[in-house]
Structures are given as structure tokens and as C-alpha cells.
Design a protein around this motif. Structure first.
Motif, mmCIF file in Angstrom:
data_model
loop_
_atom_site.group_PDB
_atom_site.id
_atom_site.type_symbol
_atom_site.label_atom_id
_atom_site.label_comp_id
_atom_site.label_asym_id
_atom_site.label_seq_id
_atom_site.Cartn_x
_atom_site.Cartn_y
_atom_site.Cartn_z
ATOM 1 N N ILE A 167 0.830 -1.150 -0.183
ATOM 2 C CA ILE A 167 0.019 -0.049 -0.138
ATOM 3 C C ILE A 167 0.748 1.408 -0.070
ATOM 4 C CG2 ILE A 167 -1.720 1.188 1.314
ATOM 5 C CD1 ILE A 167 -2.707 -1.412 2.371
ATOM 6 N N GLN A 203 2.507 2.671 -3.142
ATOM 7 C CA GLN A 203 1.708 3.367 -4.110
ATOM 8 C C GLN A 203 1.176 4.484 -3.736
ATOM 9 O OE1 GLN A 203 -1.546 0.169 -5.327
ATOM 10 N NE2 GLN A 203 -0.415 -0.658 -3.708
ATOM 11 N N ILE A 204 1.930 5.099 -2.570
ATOM 12 C CA ILE A 204 1.298 6.479 -2.269
ATOM 13 C C ILE A 204 2.529 7.408 -2.439
ATOM 14 C CG2 ILE A 204 0.752 7.953 -0.231
ATOM 15 C CD1 ILE A 204 -0.808 5.371 0.641
ATOM 16 N N ARG A 256 -1.089 8.582 -4.883
ATOM 17 C CA ARG A 256 -1.643 7.839 -5.702
ATOM 18 C C ARG A 256 -1.395 8.473 -6.991
ATOM 19 N NH1 ARG A 256 -6.915 9.478 -3.627
ATOM 20 N NH2 ARG A 256 -7.921 8.397 -5.113
ATOM 21 N N ASP A 271 -15.868 -2.545 -11.103
ATOM 22 C CA ASP A 271 -14.839 -2.120 -10.037
ATOM 23 C C ASP A 271 -15.809 -2.545 -8.823
ATOM 24 O OD1 ASP A 271 -12.543 0.466 -9.471
ATOM 25 O OD2 ASP A 271 -13.728 -0.444 -7.761
ATOM 26 N N GLY A 313 -15.072 -1.772 -5.648
ATOM 27 C CA GLY A 313 -14.995 -0.554 -4.795
ATOM 28 C C GLY A 313 -16.245 0.347 -5.276
ATOM 29 N N ASN A 314 -16.534 0.824 -6.304
ATOM 30 C CA ASN A 314 -17.305 1.517 -6.865
ATOM 31 C C ASN A 314 -17.357 1.442 -8.457
ATOM 32 O OD1 ASN A 314 -18.760 3.827 -7.854
ATOM 33 N ND2 ASN A 314 -18.207 5.404 -6.342
ATOM 34 N N ALA A 322 -14.332 2.184 -12.729
ATOM 35 C CA ALA A 322 -13.758 1.326 -13.788
ATOM 36 C C ALA A 322 -14.702 0.124 -13.860
ATOM 37 C CB ALA A 322 -12.650 1.252 -13.192
ATOM 38 N N ARG A 370 -8.434 -2.737 -18.450
ATOM 39 C CA ARG A 370 -9.331 -1.837 -17.598
ATOM 40 C C ARG A 370 -9.722 -0.705 -18.126
ATOM 41 N NH1 ARG A 370 -6.827 -0.920 -11.997
ATOM 42 N NH2 ARG A 370 -7.455 -3.121 -11.300
ATOM 43 N N VAL A 375 -19.135 9.159 -6.393
ATOM 44 C CA VAL A 375 -19.790 8.671 -5.243
ATOM 45 C C VAL A 375 -21.517 8.948 -5.757
ATOM 46 C CG1 VAL A 375 -20.486 9.297 -2.859
ATOM 47 C CG2 VAL A 375 -18.132 9.028 -3.413
ATOM 48 N N ALA A 425 -10.061 0.073 -9.015
ATOM 49 C CA ALA A 425 -9.369 1.044 -9.352
ATOM 50 C C ALA A 425 -8.832 1.871 -8.210
ATOM 51 C CB ALA A 425 -10.152 2.140 -10.444
ATOM 52 N N VAL A 483 -6.307 1.388 -4.326
ATOM 53 C CA VAL A 483 -5.128 1.241 -3.753
ATOM 54 C C VAL A 483 -4.713 -0.497 -3.700
ATOM 55 C CG1 VAL A 483 -3.333 1.298 -1.955
ATOM 56 C CG2 VAL A 483 -4.592 3.443 -2.752
ATOM 57 N N LEU A 499 -5.241 -3.145 -0.245
ATOM 58 C CA LEU A 499 -6.236 -2.419 0.732
ATOM 59 C C LEU A 499 -7.310 -3.849 0.903
ATOM 60 C CD1 LEU A 499 -7.076 -0.207 2.324
ATOM 61 C CD2 LEU A 499 -8.733 0.490 0.581
ATOM 62 N N TRP A 522 -12.010 -1.834 6.254
ATOM 63 C CA TRP A 522 -12.050 -1.402 5.012
ATOM 64 C C TRP A 522 -12.439 0.027 4.882
ATOM 65 C CZ3 TRP A 522 -15.407 0.099 0.856
ATOM 66 C CH2 TRP A 522 -14.869 -0.106 -0.357
ATOM 67 N N TYR A 539 -10.216 2.888 3.582
ATOM 68 C CA TYR A 539 -10.624 3.730 2.443
ATOM 69 C C TYR A 539 -10.494 5.334 2.834
ATOM 70 C CZ TYR A 539 -13.036 4.501 -1.848
ATOM 71 O OH TYR A 539 -13.336 4.996 -3.098
ATOM 72 N N ILE A 590 -7.020 6.716 3.432
ATOM 73 C CA ILE A 590 -6.025 6.553 2.043
ATOM 74 C C ILE A 590 -6.636 7.870 1.071
ATOM 75 C CG2 ILE A 590 -5.098 5.444 0.073
ATOM 76 C CD1 ILE A 590 -4.960 2.905 2.079
ATOM 77 N N PHE A 591 -7.829 7.618 0.922
ATOM 78 C CA PHE A 591 -8.594 8.292 -0.062
ATOM 79 C C PHE A 591 -9.041 9.664 0.414
ATOM 80 C CE2 PHE A 591 -8.848 4.052 -1.881
ATOM 81 C CZ PHE A 591 -8.475 4.210 -3.169
ATOM 82 N N GLU A 593 -12.002 10.235 1.351
ATOM 83 C CA GLU A 593 -13.374 10.570 0.840
ATOM 84 C C GLU A 593 -14.316 9.374 1.320
ATOM 85 O OE1 GLU A 593 -13.201 8.304 -3.630
ATOM 86 O OE2 GLU A 593 -12.057 10.379 -3.466
ATOM 87 N N ARG A 594 -15.641 9.849 1.153
ATOM 88 C CA ARG A 594 -16.569 8.730 1.578
ATOM 89 C C ARG A 594 -16.616 7.838 0.482
ATOM 90 N NH1 ARG A 594 -22.154 10.414 1.289
ATOM 91 N NH2 ARG A 594 -21.707 11.739 -0.079
ATOM 92 N N VAL A 595 -17.059 6.468 1.285
ATOM 93 C CA VAL A 595 -17.465 5.376 0.340
ATOM 94 C C VAL A 595 -18.697 5.162 -0.268
ATOM 95 C CG1 VAL A 595 -17.623 2.721 0.652
ATOM 96 C CG2 VAL A 595 -16.149 3.848 2.154
ATOM 97 N N TYR A 596 -18.761 5.065 -1.591
ATOM 98 C CA TYR A 596 -19.804 4.776 -2.255
ATOM 99 C C TYR A 596 -20.598 3.852 -1.753
ATOM 100 C CZ TYR A 596 -22.918 4.330 -6.479
ATOM 101 O OH TYR A 596 -23.859 3.935 -7.196
ATOM 102 N N ARG A 628 -23.873 2.887 -2.418
ATOM 103 C CA ARG A 628 -24.794 2.409 -3.533
ATOM 104 C C ARG A 628 -26.499 2.179 -2.816
ATOM 105 N NH1 ARG A 628 -20.626 -2.003 -5.533
ATOM 106 N NH2 ARG A 628 -19.108 -0.793 -5.144
#
Lengths: 278, 164
Positions: free
Chosen positions: A25, A28-29, A31, A127, A129-130, A134, A172, A201, B71, B73, B76, B118, B122, B125-126, B128-131, B133
Motif C-alpha cells: 500500500i 503506491q502512495i 496515488r 470495480d 469498490g465503486n 472502472a 481496464r 460517489v 481502481a 490502492v 487494501l 475497509w 479507505y 487513504i482516499f 473521501e466517503r465510500v460509495y 450504493r
């Protein structure tokens, strides 16, 4: 004694794994760095499983159909899809040309560049995560797909571009709704130029850097790519402005709804040309 | 030796099955992957059956695969799933989890911990809020617990039938 050693061994293993992940991790920072070799390797190994899973489901669903008939129809379908995509693009470019944005010769030159440079691909993964960041498609370097190639939906609307990792048969695609995506766009009616960034988001986009004093930018106005970013060719429809609100700073808040519908992202077209080639 | 081979085979099958389920769910509806995390389910089932070491290793594999399709890190989900696998395997050895209800509550708690870890990483690192859904993401630990306990119970019955 034996049990204590076994537990200690387990704890050491956990510690080692966690340390490995933390190192992974931290390298990669900040980012924005290119994916590591390890990341590419994992993608290359497991993307074909995604592909196989998709293929298996499709095979089971279509088991009753004749193989020859399906093959012929598929080939015809692919040709028609490419043709439809090309016609949609041509239509957009010609409409754009009528708006005196650029000369007919430039439009023709752009269109000629597309001919034979389309790869119809299927979305095989989203993706985790979201999904608005992607997707994974079933075309890779063996199909002529490389990094930074524009990707459009069936109707010729921009959905994003290919990013690393690009595998042999999978790649991707970063969607325009990803927060880290940036597209140079122009509004069709008012000729307002700005940068379209994603808002994953909320599954939408924002048009950035529109001065509070700028005239234009009305709700419902269509946005097209300008080509200034050297990533996407000019004239591809991207989305429509849904709201324009003044903000306390220097710039307006312009919300854009992209044209592509995520749930209908089944087949997409990769324009197999990078900025240096068109 | 045979036990180790069986553990490796079960781990590999569970990982491959998770990739397939994740792919199919994603194509069914993009939000379905938020509700059902096939990788977490595979990790808890293997950790429960084969202990903390197998759980941690399968957790690492599943987490990194999930990261490679994301897409974000890289590493994680690998980290959180490794912790999930180890915790599930370790605690499951220490407490009595014969009944479905106990198993469900336990898996819900470890699933919730993994989810919180998680979300925490998140955010860290980011920034920002988690999406979420439409809130579906909040039900992920519940779905993991339900599917995980169901699979474990079914697997137990199969083992028992084989033994008799």
C-alpha cells in the motif's frame, strides 16, 4: 509446547502478511503511480477467469441455438455494430461541422482515421469498490488495445479510456465518472469550454473551471469533447448539463449527467487510436 | 500431507468460485457486488473449516484479486481480508459454534469488523466517503454472515454424510 509454537508460527505468518500488504500500500502512495508489476500479474492471471465465467454463462444460455447460425449472425452483428457506431460518430461530426466548429476537411480527416480502427468489446467485470470508477473489458493487447484509447458505448457516447493494466485479452477502462478522470469538453450551444471531472460517489460528472462571470452554460446543453486534452478525439458526445449553481468561489458548480447508462454497458467500442495517431 | 493438499484444493476452489460469483453478480447488476462480497464469503468459509493459517492465506489471495479488479490502492482489500481470515479461523477454534444462530452472529461480527476496517482504511487513504450504493453496502456484513453460515452448515452436513 507444540501448540504454543504453532500459535506463534500463525501469528508470525499474519504479521508477515500484514507487513507485506502495508508495504504494498505504502509504495503506491502518492496515488496516481502506475500499477506495480505484482498488480499487473494478478490482473493478468485472474481477468481470464472473469472472462471464462462470462463465456460460460453465455454458452449455457445459448446452448439451444445452432452453432453455425450463431457464428454467422455474430459476425454480421459485429459488422453492423461497427457500422452503426461509425454512422453515429459521422452524424455527430457532421452536426458539429454545421455548427462551424471546424472545417469539413478536418471532420472528414477525423472520420477516416476511425475507419477500421474500432474494436467492439464486452464488459466482463466492474470495480468492486465503486462500479462508477472502472470496468474490465474483454479486449487487450492481442486485439490492438493499448493504454489511453477512448472507449464509447453502443450509441457513440464517451464512457472513458483504457488505463493500465492492459492484459493480453483484457483491459481496464477508467470511466468518466471516476473522480480521477478529466475530459476537456465544450458545450454545444454556448461554446463554453471546461474540464469534466467525475463524481463517482453520486454517479455523475462536474464541469470544472467555469468562471462565475462566464456567460452561457444552460441546463440541458450538450457537452462534446474538444480534443484539447490529447486523450479523446474532438466531437464525441459526453453528457448534458443538469444544473448550474453559483458557488462562493471563483467558479460555478455545473453538474453534468453523462449519456452512458451503467446498467446498459454491455458492449462498448474501443477507438484503437491514441492521441498521437488521430 | 493429504490434509494439506485438501486445504490447498479447497482454498483454490473457493477463490476461483468467488471470482466467478463476483463476475456474474457484477454483470447481473453493478450494485449486487456491494451487497454480496463473494470474496469475503469464501474467506470466512475456508477460515472456519481449515483454521487461521488457511484463512489468512486465502484472505490474502482473495483480497488481492478483488484489488486487481478495483481502481484503487492495491493491497487494501488484501490487508482487511487477511485479518478477516485469520480472526475467523482463530476465534472459531476457541468458541463453540455448533448452532446456526451462533454461527450467524459470529460471522456477522467478523464481517462487520472487516467492513469497518475497509471503510476506515479507505477514508484514511482516499480521504473521501465510500460509495454506499443506496445503502446496500451497509448490508454487506449481513449478507456475508447469511451466505457464509449457510455454506458452512451445508458443508458440515456433506462431511457428516460422507463419514457415516
Amino acid at each position: 509446547m507444540r501448540l504454543a509454537w504453532k500459535e506463534r508460527k500463525s501469528a508470525l505468518l499474519l504479521l508477515g502478511l500484514c507487513l507485506g500488504h502495508l508495504i504494498l500500500i505504502s509504495i503506491q502512495i502518492p496515488r496516481g503511480d502506475a500499477p506495480t508489476l505484482f498488480n499487473r500479474a494478478v490482473f493478468a492471471v485472474f481477468a481470464p477467469i472473469q472472462r471464462a465465467a462470462q463465456g460460460l454463462v453465455r454458452a449455457v444460455a445459448g446452448a439451444g441455438r445452432s452453432f453455425r447460425e450463431t457464428r454467422a449472425l455474430r459476425a454480421e452483428n459485429q459488422t453492423l455494430k461497427k457500422e452503426l457506431f461509425f454512422l453515429n460518430q459521422e452524424n455527430r461530426f457532421l452536426r458539429d461541422a454545421l455548427g462551424a466548429f471546424r472545417s469539413e476537411a478536418v471532420v472528414r480527416r477525423n472520420l477516416d482515421a476511425y475507419r477500421g480502427n474500432l474494436a467492439v468489446a464486452r464488459v466482463i467485470g466492474v470495480d468492486a469498490g465503486n462500479p462508477y470508477k472502472a470496468v474490465v473489458i474483454n479486449r487487450g493487447t492481442l486485439d490492438g488495445v493499448r493504454k489511453d484509447m477512448p472507449v464509447c458505448d453502443k450509441s457513440g457516447h464517451l464512457i472513458g479510456r483504457t488505463v493500465e493494466p492492459v492484459g493480453l485479452k483484457e483491459s481496464r477502462v477508467q470511466l468518466i465518472t471516476d473522480d480521477e478522470s478529466g475530459v476537456s469538453v465544450i458545450s454545444e450551444k454556448d461554446r463554453l469550454v471546461g474540464v469534466l471531472v467525475g463524481d463517482a460517489v453520486r454517479a455523475r460528472c462536474l464541469l470544472k473551471y467555469i468562471m462565475i462571470t462566464a456567460v452561457g452554460g444552460t441546463e440541458g446543453d450538450l457537452l462534446l469533447t474538444t480534443g484539447f486534452d490529447k486523450l479523446y478525439p474532438a466531437g464525441i458526445p459526453v453528457g448534458r448539463i443538469v444544473s448550474v449553481t453559483p458557488s462562493p468561489g471563483l467558479f460555478k458548480t455545473v453538474v453534468v449527467q453523462p449519456f452512458f447508462a451503467f446498467n446498459e454497458l454491455d458492449e462498448v467500442a474501443v477507438l484503437k487510436l491514441t492521441a498521437l495517431e488521430w | 500431507m493429504a490434509g494439506r493438499f485438501r486445504t490447498q484444493a479447497e482454498g483454490a476452489v473457493a477463490t476461483a468460485a468467488a471470482v466467478i460469483v463476483y463476475t456474474l453478480l457484477g454483470r447481473l447488476h453493478p450494485s449486487a457486488v456491494a451487497l454480496v462480497n463473494a470474496f469475503s464469503i469464501a474467506v470466512v468459509v475456508i477460515a472456519f473449516r481449515r483454521g487461521e493459517v488457511a484463512g489468512a492465506l486465502v484472505g490474502t489471495a482473495c483480497g488481492l484479486i478483488q484489488d486487481s479488479f478495483t481502481a484503487g490502492v492495491f493491497g487494501l482489500s488484501g490487508l482487511t481480508k487477511t485479518l478477516l481470515g485469520f480472526t475467523t479461523g482463530y476465534v472459531a477454534r476457541k468458541i463453540h459454534l455448533a448452532s446456526f444462530a451462533r454461527l450467524f452472529v459470529f460471522l456477522f461480527l467478523v464481517g462487520l469488523l472487516e467492513w469497518l476496517a475497509w471503510v476506515g482504511f479507505y477514508l484514511l487513504i482516499f480521504g473521501e466517503r465510500v460509495y454506499a450504493r443506496n445503502g446496500l453496502l451497509f448490508f454487506q456484513p449481513l449478507a456475508t454472515a447469511a451466505a457464509g453460515s449457510l455454506l458452512i452448515v451445508v458443508w458440515r452436513r456433506i462431511d457428516r454424510r460422507r463419514a457415516s
